[in-house]
Design an enzyme around this catalytic site. Sequence first.
Site, PDB file in Angstrom:
ATOM      1  N   LYS A  99      13.300 -37.591  76.474  1.00 30.03           N
ATOM      2  CA  LYS A  99      12.508 -37.502  77.705  1.00 30.03           C
ATOM      3  C   LYS A  99      13.402 -37.072  78.863  1.00 30.03           C
ATOM      4  O   LYS A  99      14.538 -37.561  78.993  1.00 30.03           O
ATOM      5  CB  LYS A  99      11.875 -38.880  77.989  1.00 30.03           C
ATOM      6  N   SER A 157       3.560 -41.765  80.986  1.00 27.19           N
ATOM      7  CA  SER A 157       4.244 -40.613  81.523  1.00 27.19           C
ATOM      8  C   SER A 157       4.979 -39.796  80.456  1.00 27.19           C
ATOM      9  O   SER A 157       5.234 -38.617  80.646  1.00 27.19           O
ATOM     10  CB  SER A 157       5.259 -41.054  82.576  1.00 27.19           C
ATOM     11  N   SER A 161       4.354 -46.253  79.302  1.00 28.95           N
ATOM     12  CA  SER A 161       4.597 -44.827  79.078  1.00 28.95           C
ATOM     13  C   SER A 161       5.133 -44.446  77.707  1.00 28.95           C
ATOM     14  O   SER A 161       5.230 -43.259  77.397  1.00 28.95           O
ATOM     15  CB  SER A 161       5.539 -44.281  80.144  1.00 28.95           C
TER      16      SER A 161
END
Length: 513
Positions: free
Chosen positions: A81, A156, A180
């Site tokens: 990420k 997210s 997330s």
Amino acid sequence: MTSDITRASAAELADALSRKDISAVEATQAHLDRIAAVDGAVHAFLHVDTDGALAAAKDIDQRRAAGEDLHVLAGVPIAVKDVMATKGLPTTAGSKILEGWVPPYDATLVSKLKAAGMPILGKTNMDEFAMGSSTEHSAYGPSRNPWDLERIPGGSGGGSSAAVAAFEAPLAIGTDTGGSIRQPAAVTGTVGTKPTYGGVSRYGLIALASSLDQAGPCTRTVLDAALLHSVIGGHDPMDSTSIDAPVPPVLEAARRADVKGMRIGVVKELGGEGYQAGVRQRFEESVQLLVDAGAEVVEVSCPHFEYALAAYYLILPSEASSNLAKFDAMRYGLRVLPEGVDDPSAEQVMAATREAGFGDEVKRRIILGTYALSSGYYDAYYGQAQKVRTLISRDFAAAFEKVDVLVSPTAPTTAFKIGEKLEDPMAMYLNDIATIPANLAGVPGMSLPSGLAPEDGLPTGIQILAPATKDERLYGVGAALEGMLSDRWGGHLLAQAPDLADLTSAIAKEARA
Ligand code: GLN
């Protein structure tokens, strides 16, 4: 195996690599090819590091050929990420304000991946500074759900889960501040674990809310999650909140996959009104499977969970507004000079940069946070929210006196359409209603696929929660349930996902029409 490398789990890849059935370069190249073929449609990646990944893979192949004793995941590629600092690789946290920033150091977690010999394929898309539940708040455009490209992959960390669901990477790293990792896992038919707070180092993770943030694995199987958890977990002197204890025995638990005699609590406050019927149905069926397998299932009440969302949306913006103050146009990324001002002051440059560099959701939370922290309101908002946080921790403590783990649906609905909730922040926030309590209390949680909702054919998720530092319980229950669900659904759910090539051409056709 060689014909379909990208379909293999990380555990299967690791076996094939150690038997020298395939090379790390082949494994990495297969995933890079898959990214080249489908990421134009999925947009899971913000940055693909072809050269770096292949160089790392080549190095592993040479070391293996030389007879070196390698880590079990050596040569298994991974996506990270874009909120984790990666030395020499752009790191934006999904924000324009960090465009062009190349960190001079690796996050501890990234160093651990490299030490294990795992080639890093690239950095995945995310909501700006991890604020959101759909990746639509990314400054670089949304990621798309491989099950239906017109739908969101959650957020997210939607990029990480979409990459894993689209077979672009066998493994990915996510971060979970309010859900997330778990919510994207639920809506993409994948597995996501948020370890106990402090179980994985936060050093080099661009902070959203420091008392809630936790990095963890995004995978297709529970065993893969355990393998990755074992690599990234453990104490780090660079993170003062890191737990000074060995990684919980997650691998052993995943391999044991047993729920016989376990006490499992269904959280009364999660999964009722407001949850899609198909999500509830698949959850109830999963609970029945646990009963059939010999678990003792009871209903447990956590009365303060009702206030978790409200407390979170005071605590998170408060911490975020303070964490984001460092983006001042002086040190990192973007610098915008105010228009029509000769010789602008530092404050004017800062204001112009933050105005141009932050998106609407980030600005909304900075305003909320500074308001909640301002003198006169501090006790009424931030102070009150902290008290609620304590009550939620007590709810968990009381529940775990009675049961070994808690379960609930992970997200209230299946993946929604891109654009559907963008103009309604409250509707977006409600996606994390079931995942936020774990962050507030610091306890570990996992989401795994519970089936496909009858009304829309999209994946649903079940969440498992355990007491702090008892992460292994997630894996024991998760692996047992995964096995039973695989029998029920005739294999991995992702085998039923539509072919991306078909989806892509359908969208192109629609665009032409
Ligand atoms: N959707 C939640 C939020 O926007 C959770 C985000 C996260 O876990 N990073 O705050």
